[in-house]
Design a protein around this motif. Structure first.
Motif, mmCIF file in Angstrom:
data_model
loop_
_atom_site.group_PDB
_atom_site.id
_atom_site.type_symbol
_atom_site.label_atom_id
_atom_site.label_comp_id
_atom_site.label_asym_id
_atom_site.label_seq_id
_atom_site.Cartn_x
_atom_site.Cartn_y
_atom_site.Cartn_z
ATOM 1 N N VAL A 39 0.788 -1.290 -0.019
ATOM 2 C CA VAL A 39 0.217 0.126 -0.017
ATOM 3 C C VAL A 39 0.976 1.411 0.036
ATOM 4 O O VAL A 39 0.089 2.591 -0.208
ATOM 5 C CB VAL A 39 -0.995 0.072 1.099
ATOM 6 N N ASP A 40 2.216 1.291 0.326
ATOM 7 C CA ASP A 40 2.848 2.393 -0.008
ATOM 8 C C ASP A 40 3.880 2.545 -1.309
ATOM 9 O O ASP A 40 4.653 3.159 -1.488
ATOM 10 C CB ASP A 40 3.998 2.537 1.133
ATOM 11 N N VAL A 41 3.243 1.578 -2.088
ATOM 12 C CA VAL A 41 3.976 1.675 -3.699
ATOM 13 C C VAL A 41 3.818 2.968 -4.084
ATOM 14 O O VAL A 41 3.032 3.870 -4.170
ATOM 15 C CB VAL A 41 2.948 0.562 -4.416
ATOM 16 N N GLN A 42 4.712 3.465 -4.886
ATOM 17 C CA GLN A 42 4.779 4.760 -5.386
ATOM 18 C C GLN A 42 4.462 4.668 -7.106
ATOM 19 O O GLN A 42 5.244 4.319 -7.924
ATOM 20 C CB GLN A 42 6.322 5.334 -5.524
ATOM 21 N N PRO A 43 3.299 5.232 -7.468
ATOM 22 C CA PRO A 43 2.717 4.976 -8.649
ATOM 23 C C PRO A 43 3.522 6.099 -9.722
ATOM 24 O O PRO A 43 2.756 7.134 -10.254
ATOM 25 C CB PRO A 43 1.250 5.465 -8.439
ATOM 26 N N THR A 44 4.741 5.714 -10.118
ATOM 27 C CA THR A 44 5.467 6.825 -11.092
ATOM 28 C C THR A 44 5.534 6.194 -12.294
ATOM 29 O O THR A 44 5.844 7.081 -13.169
ATOM 30 C CB THR A 44 6.864 6.582 -10.500
ATOM 31 N N ASN A 45 4.893 5.247 -12.765
ATOM 32 C CA ASN A 45 4.799 4.836 -14.201
ATOM 33 C C ASN A 45 3.417 4.064 -14.363
ATOM 34 O O ASN A 45 2.719 3.965 -13.590
ATOM 35 C CB ASN A 45 6.065 4.059 -14.587
ATOM 36 N N GLY A 73 -1.601 10.424 -5.237
ATOM 37 C CA GLY A 73 -0.903 9.189 -5.557
ATOM 38 C C GLY A 73 -0.718 8.339 -4.071
ATOM 39 O O GLY A 73 -0.246 7.198 -4.277
ATOM 40 N N ASN A 74 -1.125 8.912 -3.141
ATOM 41 C CA ASN A 74 -0.938 7.875 -1.822
ATOM 42 C C ASN A 74 -1.921 7.160 -1.803
ATOM 43 O O ASN A 74 -3.241 7.174 -1.296
ATOM 44 C CB ASN A 74 -0.942 9.209 -0.548
ATOM 45 N N THR A 75 -1.513 6.048 -2.064
ATOM 46 C CA THR A 75 -2.459 4.798 -2.080
ATOM 47 C C THR A 75 -2.878 4.288 -0.715
ATOM 48 O O THR A 75 -4.099 4.180 -0.401
ATOM 49 C CB THR A 75 -1.768 3.475 -2.567
ATOM 50 N N PRO A 119 -9.933 13.914 2.414
ATOM 51 C CA PRO A 119 -8.428 14.031 2.131
ATOM 52 C C PRO A 119 -7.418 13.893 3.262
ATOM 53 O O PRO A 119 -6.692 13.384 3.800
ATOM 54 C CB PRO A 119 -8.067 14.270 0.949
ATOM 55 N N ASP A 120 -7.666 15.218 3.905
ATOM 56 C CA ASP A 120 -6.720 15.644 4.797
ATOM 57 C C ASP A 120 -6.739 15.077 6.127
ATOM 58 O O ASP A 120 -5.875 14.746 6.925
ATOM 59 C CB ASP A 120 -6.895 17.230 5.127
ATOM 60 N N GLU A 121 -8.148 14.717 6.589
ATOM 61 C CA GLU A 121 -8.265 13.740 7.771
ATOM 62 C C GLU A 121 -7.678 12.588 7.606
ATOM 63 O O GLU A 121 -7.244 12.024 8.655
ATOM 64 C CB GLU A 121 -9.928 13.678 7.996
ATOM 65 N N ALA A 122 -7.891 11.698 6.513
ATOM 66 C CA ALA A 122 -7.012 10.537 6.302
ATOM 67 C C ALA A 122 -5.554 10.843 6.444
ATOM 68 O O ALA A 122 -4.971 9.893 7.235
ATOM 69 C CB ALA A 122 -7.176 10.080 4.837
#
Length: 299
Positions: free
Chosen positions: A225-231, A262-264, A277-280
């Motif tokens: 769940v911390d994968v970086q969606p860079t492509n 992009g924060n999975t 989103p901010d509360e999450a």
């Protein structure tokens, strides 16, 4: 030095005539040898667990995991370290790979680098090793001066030291706080430790880094769940992870991912709890990024 005493340097009786075999027969011989590598790791699983626990402890106290080695062993350490940021969203300085001779040595042999114990000390000094860090030295023979010098320096700074070696009763095994000694035996091609020994080392490093990341909250269920969606591939993977974790449509997953830049992990928390989103982000930070813990404790 008498290399003939090292198991990794002995001749393999099963491959004495390998140069006379057909291409397929050679491939089969290599495959047969590789099949036994994983079982060689079984006796040292508890040692791997100990090192992983020390790594998590280091992370939680602002420390790092530092791999250091020469040649094939050094390249494997650099490989494992370099794969952590894209897979687990870690800072590039959290898991560090150091190879004797520097980046040039990743593709070229550096004469004498592995024989220089002072170079091992200097490289760790440049990395500013402290008592918060875990230093894992890697060498099939367990006698590489570069690694021994590095371990001596690391211990002097109060860092926890581990060795990943493939020879019993080696100097590195004796010097380490914990030694992961995987006895893989003679190679198909005598002394070619990039083969069975290298495979064993790769498996061990996989276990150390992956276990550490799981215990540090970088995995939810078995999802990265911390994968970086860079492509494109990783963006699709991130959407798939969200869909799997929450049971939403691809459109909903994509929207949440967009709202979270992009924060999975944050997108999942947002969808599960219905918060903004901010509360999450705030709730996740309160639980040190541990998604399952944050969800369980959300009220």
């Amino acid at each position: 030095m008498d290399l003939t005493k090292l198991a990794t340097e002995k001749r393999n009786p099963d491959t004495i005539n390998i140069d006379e075999l057909s291409t397929l027969e050679v491939v089969k011989k290599i495959h047969e040898a590789d099949l036994g590598v994983a079982s060689c790791i079984t006796p040292v699983l508890s040692k791997i667990g100990t090192v992983a626990e020390k790594v998590v402890e280091a992370f939680e106290n602002g420390g790092r995991l530092i791999y250091i080695g020469a040649g094939t062993s050094g390249r494997l350490g650099v490989l494992d370290a370099s794969e952590c940021p894209p897979t687990y969203g870690t800072d590039p300085n959290l898991v560090v790979g150091i190879i004797a001779g520097g980046d040039y040595a990743l593709q070229h042999a550096i004469e004498g680098a592995e024989d220089d114990s002072e170079l091992g000390k200097k490289d760790l000094q440049k990395a500013n090793v402290t008592k918060k860090d875990v230093v894992v030295a890697i060498a099939a023979s367990g006698r590489t001066p570069y690694c021994l010098g590095a371990m001596e320096y690391a211990k002097a700074q109060g860092a926890f030291t581990a060795a990943v070696v493939c020879s019993l009763n080696s100097p590195m095994e004796k010097a380490a706080d914990t030694s992961i000694t995987v006895v893989t035996g003679p190679e198909v091609v005598t002394g070619s430790t990039r083969m069975k020994a290298g495979t064993a080392q790769k498996l061990v490093l996989n276990m150390i880094s992956t276990t550490s990341m799981i215990k540090w909250g970088k995995v939810y269920s078995n999802l990265m769940v911390d994968v970086q969606p860079t492509n494109a591939k990783l963006k699709q993977r991130a959407r798939n992870i969200i869909m799997e974790a929450v049971g939403v449509s691809e459109k909903e997953a994509e929207q949440a991912l967009k709202e979270q830049n992009g924060n999975t992990k944050a997108a999942i928390f947002q969808l599960v709890t219905g918060v903004s989103p901010d509360e999450a982000i705030t709730h996740l930070e309160q639980h040190n990024g541990r998604l399952k813990e944050a969800i369980k404790n959300y009220t």
